[in-house]
Design a protein around this motif. Sequence first.
Motif, mmCIF file in Angstrom:
data_model
loop_
_atom_site.group_PDB
_atom_site.id
_atom_site.type_symbol
_atom_site.label_atom_id
_atom_site.label_comp_id
_atom_site.label_asym_id
_atom_site.label_seq_id
_atom_site.Cartn_x
_atom_site.Cartn_y
_atom_site.Cartn_z
ATOM 1 N N GLU A 179 -18.529 -3.453 13.029
ATOM 2 C CA GLU A 179 -16.788 -3.939 12.394
ATOM 3 C C GLU A 179 -15.821 -2.967 12.052
ATOM 4 O O GLU A 179 -14.605 -2.836 12.982
ATOM 5 C CB GLU A 179 -16.873 -4.727 11.141
ATOM 6 C CG GLU A 179 -15.501 -5.806 10.724
ATOM 7 C CD GLU A 179 -16.201 -6.384 9.703
ATOM 8 O OE1 GLU A 179 -14.585 -6.671 8.969
ATOM 9 O OE2 GLU A 179 -16.913 -7.043 9.114
ATOM 10 N N ALA A 180 -16.496 -2.008 11.998
ATOM 11 C CA ALA A 180 -15.396 -0.433 11.289
ATOM 12 C C ALA A 180 -14.488 0.087 12.736
ATOM 13 O O ALA A 180 -13.698 0.159 12.755
ATOM 14 C CB ALA A 180 -16.363 -0.048 10.128
ATOM 15 N N LYS A 218 -12.177 -2.069 14.338
ATOM 16 C CA LYS A 218 -11.136 -1.257 13.203
ATOM 17 C C LYS A 218 -10.417 -0.305 13.460
ATOM 18 O O LYS A 218 -8.639 -0.652 13.848
ATOM 19 C CB LYS A 218 -11.020 -2.234 11.753
ATOM 20 C CG LYS A 218 -11.561 -3.659 11.571
ATOM 21 C CD LYS A 218 -11.514 -3.726 10.140
ATOM 22 C CE LYS A 218 -11.787 -5.544 9.464
ATOM 23 N NZ LYS A 218 -11.484 -5.487 8.308
ATOM 24 N N GLU A 268 -9.288 -0.365 16.967
ATOM 25 C CA GLU A 268 -7.840 -0.761 17.365
ATOM 26 C C GLU A 268 -6.591 -0.304 17.125
ATOM 27 O O GLU A 268 -5.081 -0.162 17.377
ATOM 28 C CB GLU A 268 -7.756 -2.367 16.256
ATOM 29 C CG GLU A 268 -6.504 -3.191 17.223
ATOM 30 C CD GLU A 268 -5.520 -3.132 16.504
ATOM 31 O OE1 GLU A 268 -4.429 -3.415 16.374
ATOM 32 O OE2 GLU A 268 -5.315 -2.494 14.947
ATOM 33 N N LEU A 269 -6.826 0.385 15.628
ATOM 34 C CA LEU A 269 -5.925 1.228 14.686
ATOM 35 C C LEU A 269 -5.169 2.544 15.605
ATOM 36 O O LEU A 269 -4.510 2.447 15.654
ATOM 37 C CB LEU A 269 -5.809 1.404 12.963
ATOM 38 C CG LEU A 269 -5.115 2.371 12.375
ATOM 39 C CD1 LEU A 269 -3.464 1.645 12.590
ATOM 40 C CD2 LEU A 269 -5.201 2.632 10.729
ATOM 41 N N THR A 308 -13.553 5.495 11.346
ATOM 42 C CA THR A 308 -14.321 4.212 11.378
ATOM 43 C C THR A 308 -15.010 4.865 10.079
ATOM 44 O O THR A 308 -15.013 3.899 8.887
ATOM 45 C CB THR A 308 -15.534 5.113 12.686
ATOM 46 O OG1 THR A 308 -15.305 4.693 13.429
ATOM 47 C CG2 THR A 308 -17.301 3.800 11.860
ATOM 48 N N PHE A 324 -12.296 3.149 7.438
ATOM 49 C CA PHE A 324 -12.485 1.571 6.640
ATOM 50 C C PHE A 324 -13.637 1.367 6.662
ATOM 51 O O PHE A 324 -14.201 0.880 5.291
ATOM 52 C CB PHE A 324 -12.799 0.969 8.604
ATOM 53 C CG PHE A 324 -11.205 0.885 8.802
ATOM 54 C CD1 PHE A 324 -10.705 -0.574 8.689
ATOM 55 C CD2 PHE A 324 -10.820 1.472 9.882
ATOM 56 C CE1 PHE A 324 -9.355 -0.582 8.813
ATOM 57 C CE2 PHE A 324 -9.279 1.492 10.389
ATOM 58 C CZ PHE A 324 -9.267 0.360 9.683
#
Length: 689
Positions: A6-7, A10, A13-14, A303, A306
């Motif tokens: 999940e990290a 994210k 995407e960022l 990563t 996050f």
Amino acid sequence: MRDRTEAAAKAKELVSRMTLEEKASQLKYDAPSIDRLGIPAYNWWNEVLHGVARAGTATVFPQAIGLAAMFDEDMQEKIADVISDEARAKFNGQSRHGDRDIYKGLTVWSPNINIFRDPRWGRGHETYGEDPYLTSRLGIRFIQGLQGKGKYLKTAACSKHFAVHSGPEALRHQFDARANAKDMNETYLPAFEATVREGEVESVMGAYNRVNGEPACGSETLLKKTLREKWGFRGHIVSDCWAIRDFHVNHKVTATAPESAALALKNGCDLNCGNTYLHILEALQEGLITEEEITTACEHLFTTRFMLGLFADDCEYDQIPVTANDTDEHAALALEAAEKSMVLLENDGILPLDPGSIRTIAVIGPNADSIPALEGNYNGTSSRYVTFLEGLRRYAEKHGIRVLYSLGCHLFKDRTSGLAQADDRLAEAAMYAEAADVTIACVGLDAGLEGEEGDTGNEYFSGDKKDLLIPESQRRLLDVLTESAKKLVTVVTAGSSLNVPGGNAKVFTWYPGQAGGTALAELLFGEKNFSGHLPLTFYRDINDLPDFENYSMENRTYRYFTGKPLYPFGYGLSYTSYQVLSASVSGNEVKTEITNNGKMDGDALVQIYVECDSPFAPVHPRLCGFRRISLKAGETGTVSVPLDPLTYTVVDPDGQRVTVEHCTLYAGVCQPDEQSIEMTGSKPVSIRK
């Protein structure tokens, strides 16, 4: 434990919303803010080797080598858990005030799990000693304490310096450490592999030197083929500080800064501690790297951010208050660690001191009232320092004992005052020693004499030792005290093997942290029992060893040394005696029965060694298990000691690990060699497998 997938999603995407220039800017340790994306500035560089370092007030625990001397995995993790609490407490408060400077982030560049292969290496006291298995276990538990068990990482730990790095400091920027396949896979790599696979360490830092021809921070063999592909490492890789610059300036494996940046990035180094990655875009323009490689590195870094919960509103660690730093509970743990780490090397019966029969003690020496002697390097600043003099004075005052103090000599100069004659404090030292019932000589080194080579990334100058002697000024002091003192206790402060003669008793304190003075007083007067053991071999003379630059393990460390050591690995006395009565193997552990034969309570350290029937086995049995147990005077207890999963294996000359059919295990409180048995008076039990 936590969701990297999940990290990573994210982070991807960022990063996809960043421009090329913005992505490149994030690959340097002092990453700037990207305001339009809500990304604050972040400084990746922080140090927590034995407490939060270089950022103001924090609890200062014993130096790493002292933590190793405890041989206590549970204590190791407990200390790291406290350190990460303090790191979060300081980060939370400082961030609210807009302070995102160096040494104030949550990516902590600890532990140092290099193998302390040669006692001359100045940075050896940052390590957990000379044994790969001990280093693996303590490294894993320190990492687990730092990273926590929550939804997010409490801090992100870092295994350094990958992978063959242990001096010489003066040559590290151009040196090529050559190690054969057996030594690589038997000695230099196992602790790193363990911290990656079992410890799930979030980052790995490369070394300054080359390893078998390749610069460590740009090594395809180490970073890509071993770390990423073979071990499945999923975190981020950081260079040592200004190490990438060395590629073209010192190692001469590249010609320009863009070429150096490209070599590091292409082989997996995501983050540059230094400034060579300012040339990343030039490297791209020259066709040396691709934008995809920049993107991948940036995604690895975000990563981690996050996973630390730095962009989350539900991170449980955000609520740790600033008052969780420097607490009474943390101070108590630092005291306990200091007590457990100090090693009793010699004792003719003078210790423990009897406060009822002593009226005057002399505390003499340059480390008696020295805070640097408590700190080691990569240290924080304690609000609660207790020097040896202060600790002994506090104890003495409670028992009506007079304390006489003399500096005795300078730490390393021949005089303490510039206008005085040489040895200007020796007469004072002699007269106090003559007047006292017992003299306690506090000698040794500090991190100004052994430590990291001073360069642009460091705050001080230090370096390697030339020999195993304390400075000449202190040798002259000990000569005087040996003649003048009625009874002499020699207290040695250092982070490495030293040969210090003299005294009725000898104690090695390492750099014991903020509570060193309290711990020493309690141990010398028998309020506590000694329980520390040596995590490295103490040699008699530097001439007994191979050249410092020789990275072969032949005739190095307790596993391969063929001479007679001064004090063996695993050695440590106490005020009582222990004996393993019986031992049996059950699955992957050894069940032992051990008794305290003495008249004082204490902690015994059960040590398991293995000797395999193979021409590829080390010269001597190697450590494959250890566990502490508390025993009251006269008590017999049982303890199960987990075994190294690699116990019944050896590494052949090609670097392949093979299983051996027949091995012998030894369970005792020391190594199974004649010298250790003679010095401890306790013979291990053998088990044939």
